[in-house]
Design a protein around this motif. Structure first.
Motif, PDB file in Angstrom:
ATOM      1  N   PRO A  16       5.384  -0.156  13.523  1.00 42.01           N
ATOM      2  CA  PRO A  16       4.977   1.012  12.866  1.00 42.01           C
ATOM      3  C   PRO A  16       3.719   0.891  12.141  1.00 42.01           C
ATOM      4  CG  PRO A  16       7.233   0.253  12.509  1.00 42.01           C
ATOM      5  CD  PRO A  16       6.548  -0.712  13.420  1.00 42.01           C
ATOM      6  N   ALA A  18       1.633   1.215   9.061  1.00 42.78           N
ATOM      7  CA  ALA A  18       1.674   0.719   7.629  1.00 42.78           C
ATOM      8  C   ALA A  18       1.057   1.679   6.591  1.00 42.78           C
ATOM      9  CB  ALA A  18       1.630  -0.867   7.339  1.00 42.78           C
ATOM     10  N   CYS A  22       1.380  -3.675   1.584  1.00 48.57           N
ATOM     11  CA  CYS A  22       2.337  -4.549   1.692  1.00 48.57           C
ATOM     12  C   CYS A  22       2.460  -5.704   0.826  1.00 48.57           C
ATOM     13  CB  CYS A  22       2.679  -5.016   3.061  1.00 48.57           C
ATOM     14  SG  CYS A  22       3.143  -3.822   4.236  1.00 48.57           S
ATOM     15  N   LYS A  37      11.056  -6.701   4.387  1.00 50.23           N
ATOM     16  CA  LYS A  37      10.327  -5.488   4.200  1.00 50.23           C
ATOM     17  C   LYS A  37      11.423  -4.148   4.323  1.00 50.23           C
ATOM     18  CE  LYS A  37       8.438  -5.621   8.770  1.00 50.23           C
ATOM     19  NZ  LYS A  37       7.079  -5.363   9.533  1.00 50.23           N
ATOM     20  N   GLN A  39      11.654  -0.483   6.567  1.00 55.06           N
ATOM     21  CA  GLN A  39      10.863   0.340   7.288  1.00 55.06           C
ATOM     22  C   GLN A  39      11.472   1.588   7.149  1.00 55.06           C
ATOM     23  OE1 GLN A  39       8.477  -0.656   9.355  1.00 55.06           O
ATOM     24  NE2 GLN A  39       8.651  -2.599  10.059  1.00 55.06           N
ATOM     25  N   GLU A  71       7.183  -0.055   4.476  1.00 60.26           N
ATOM     26  CA  GLU A  71       6.031   0.569   5.745  1.00 60.26           C
ATOM     27  C   GLU A  71       6.678   1.871   5.838  1.00 60.26           C
ATOM     28  OE1 GLU A  71       5.756  -2.189   8.837  1.00 60.26           O
ATOM     29  OE2 GLU A  71       4.986  -3.474   7.616  1.00 60.26           O
ATOM     30  N   THR A  73       6.190   5.152   8.511  1.00 60.95           N
ATOM     31  CA  THR A  73       5.625   5.599   9.806  1.00 60.95           C
ATOM     32  C   THR A  73       6.005   7.063  10.070  1.00 60.95           C
ATOM     33  OG1 THR A  73       6.234   3.369  10.786  1.00 60.95           O
ATOM     34  CG2 THR A  73       5.679   5.125  12.257  1.00 60.95           C
ATOM     35  N   LYS A  89      15.154  -0.302  14.136  1.00 58.96           N
ATOM     36  CA  LYS A  89      13.587  -0.398  13.758  1.00 58.96           C
ATOM     37  C   LYS A  89      13.634   0.494  12.356  1.00 58.96           C
ATOM     38  CE  LYS A  89      12.758  -2.327  17.588  1.00 58.96           C
ATOM     39  NZ  LYS A  89      12.702  -3.845  17.541  1.00 58.96           N
ATOM     40  N   LEU A  90      14.307   1.199  12.006  1.00 60.39           N
ATOM     41  CA  LEU A  90      14.195   1.922  10.558  1.00 60.39           C
ATOM     42  C   LEU A  90      15.185   1.662   9.646  1.00 60.39           C
ATOM     43  CD1 LEU A  90      13.135   5.491  11.634  1.00 60.39           C
ATOM     44  CD2 LEU A  90      11.568   3.495  10.984  1.00 60.39           C
TER      45      LEU A  90
END
Length: 300
Positions: A16, A18, A22, A37, A39, A71, A73, A89-90
């Motif tokens: 993704p 950013a 970060c 982190k 997402q 992050e 996206t 992924k999220l």
């Protein structure tokens, strides 16, 4: 919410873009940072170049609250966002109301908060169909044989609700020419340029275009307006740790108005206030709409 389709590489699902700083190396895992982190995926309801600065503000504020890199996206489209959450992924995702319905069913998305007004109430927006001021079209029924610009497939106000209005008026979709323009701004532009007879323009796109001076409502007329639609939920992945869900919800609810008001400007949130709590029941009318229209995830 676009909700317009944006052409971004599907690589975004793996790496993704950013948008929030970060702060160097990923943090150690904790209740507020279980994977080092967070997402956070956003549906493409506006030009990413406009969305990114607003969500960077929210991401940085959330990062400070949770002491965890965030992050953000802007995904390629609704289905890409659902797939990203389904595949882990999220951690967080903001969906359009109807997109949330399928994110809930397919990816277990759980709504946490949405965008509130200054009085603490949940904000909403409306779908609409507009024509030129001097058009002979005065009602939904008059669209028979005409060109209608919709936004993108699966959009709540840019696709499903206008088609529902056509059905309620007794019009078959093959009795007019439906063109998917690619998003809310594109549908508005098609009407403004006179390339279609009518176009869906929701109250969010209308507000943005008016503030930018690119659309004068006095030159057009609205022939249909939907019932109020509860604004986009920010959701959490259903299989995330409960401690994380609680921490994120509390952090989002504690953000200041100035952390989210830039986003609210795209979502017809006037006057803006802090984020407010929402539940699945808040969006039950959208679940009902999906059932009435016999929609499935392939329609989003």
């Amino acid at each position: 919410m676009k909700r317009s389709k944006v052409t971004l590489a599907m690589l975004a699902l793996v790496a993704p873009l950013a948008l929030a700083a970060c702060g160097g190396e990923a943090q150690a895992e904790s209740a507020t940072c279980p994977n080092g982190k967070i997402q956070f995926g956003i549906e493409p309801y506006e030009d990413p170049a406009k969305l990114e600065p607003a969500y960077q503000v929210l991401g940085q504020a959330l990062e400070k609250k949770l002491d965890c890199p965030v992050e953000v996206t802007v995904l390629e489209d609704y289905s890409a966002e659902v797939l990203a959450m389904q595949n882990g992924k999220l951690d967080l995702g903001q969906f359009g109301p109807l997109g949330y319905v399928f994110a809930s069913e397919r990816a277990g998305a759980e709504p946490l908060v949405s965008f509130g007004l200054a009085d603490g109430e949940l904000s909403s927006y409306t779908g609409g169909i507009w024509v030129a001021k001097d058009s002979s079209i005065d009602s939904i029924e008059d669209l028979k044989g005409k060109d209608l610009a919709l936004g993108s497939i699966g959009s709540t106000s840019g696709d499903v609700l206008p088609r529902y209005a056509l059905a309620e008026a007794g019009l078959q979709e093959n009795e007019l020419n439906i063109n998917y323009s690619g998003g809310h701004p594109e549908a508005l532009l098609a009407l403004k340029n006179g390339t279609v007879d009518a176009a869906q323009i929701n109250s969010q796109s209308l507000g943005t275009a008016q503030s930018e001076g690119t659309f004068n409502p006095e030159d057009f007329k609205q022939i249909w307006k939907s019932e109020p639609i509860p604004n986009d939920p920010i959701t959490v992945r259903g299989d995330a740790p409960e401690e994380f869900k609680t921490a994120v919800k509390e952090a989002l609810l504690s953000l200041d108005t100035e952390d989210v008001e830039k986003i609210g400007a795209f979502l017809d949130v006037t006057p803006p206030g802090p984020l407010v709590e929402v539940t699945k029941e808040t969006y039950q009318p959208l679940f009902d709409l999906a059932q009435t229209m016999k929609l499935s995830e392939k329609d989003v």
